[in-house]
Design an enzyme around this catalytic site. Sequence first.
Site: not given
Length: 320
Positions: A110, A192, A189
């Site tokens: 992230k 979203k 992968k």
Amino acid sequence: MRILSGIQPSGALHIGNYFGMMRPAIALQAEGEALYFIADYHALTTVRDPETLRANSRRVALDFLACGLDPERATLFRHSDVPQVTELAWILSTVAPMGLLERAHSYKDKLARGMAPTVGLFNYPVLMAADILIYDSDVVPVGKDQKQHIEMTRDLAVKINETFGQVFKLPEPRINPQTQVVPGLDGQKMSKSYGNNIDIFGDEKEARKRVMSIVTDSTPIEAPKDPEGSTIVQLYSLFATKDELANMREQFKKGGTGYGDFKKELFEKLWEYFAPMRQRRQEILRDKSYIDNVLSKGAKRANEIADQVMERVRKAVGLR
Ligand code: ADP
Ligand code: TRP
């Protein structure tokens, strides 16, 4: 056996979510007491608009029900309807080593994608451990990307047990090897946050466009193609029968068919696969109070279990 999993209401659900987590979770509802929740506390780490969070939470409930979650068998509830879980997260954080959290792949990913390093994002695995441990969960169906979080949950449970005596059960991840990582349009992968997703309940035109945009190499139509590692074949294998899959692999190797035609075949299968679920979704939408009723019944059951476990925890650590 108690089964638990959660999904964040941070956007529309995609077929990676479906095959990685939702379908296995739905299959497990027949095998024990299943509890599935909409992880709105977790989604607060990324969603900053209250209306969006509320709407997404309802939508996840709707989509999960449409896909086959049976509220007569499984408990579906909102994370934030069990606020005791944040108390448990605090207690767990007092034994959680910084180094353990610093090694979390999901946190590092992230930050690498440019997200601000908030304490909430860093603590995410501690809250997730609380989510699992507060229900004495035995089995946690998830995609492979969540495996490390479940290992961390076990580490934290062991720390508490070593410090305060036997308080927690150790949960096991349940990861389906065939669907542990569903690839997205670019072969990475599906996620979203990578924008490479195909949504379960997206608009038909958009879904077709997305399937047609799957990245391929530039092998010409006439030439034989390699089915190994092809995103089209991998996605097709999720929807097709054994024979249909064998047939597509044959056609790949034979040559004479372009990627565009294979993509059309994939789209048709995918669209047909979710047809009964689209219909069920429409039916649920007709009953205005259905989702609220399911969620309030779910909250009641989840609270019963969480209250019991929290009393045990509070006593064990000296808060009672
Ligand atoms: P996203 O990466 O799109 O934000 P989430 O992290 O919300 O998805 O994932 C919710 C659940 O779906 C988790 O159990 C996760 O492991 C599973 N999942 C998500 N993407 C995939 C994928 N591409 N393949 C298999 N499982 C997936
Ligand atoms: N972290 C999970 C995800 O991003 C969602 C989640 C939160 C979860 N708490 C959980 C999954 C507990 C399983 C068990 O997909």
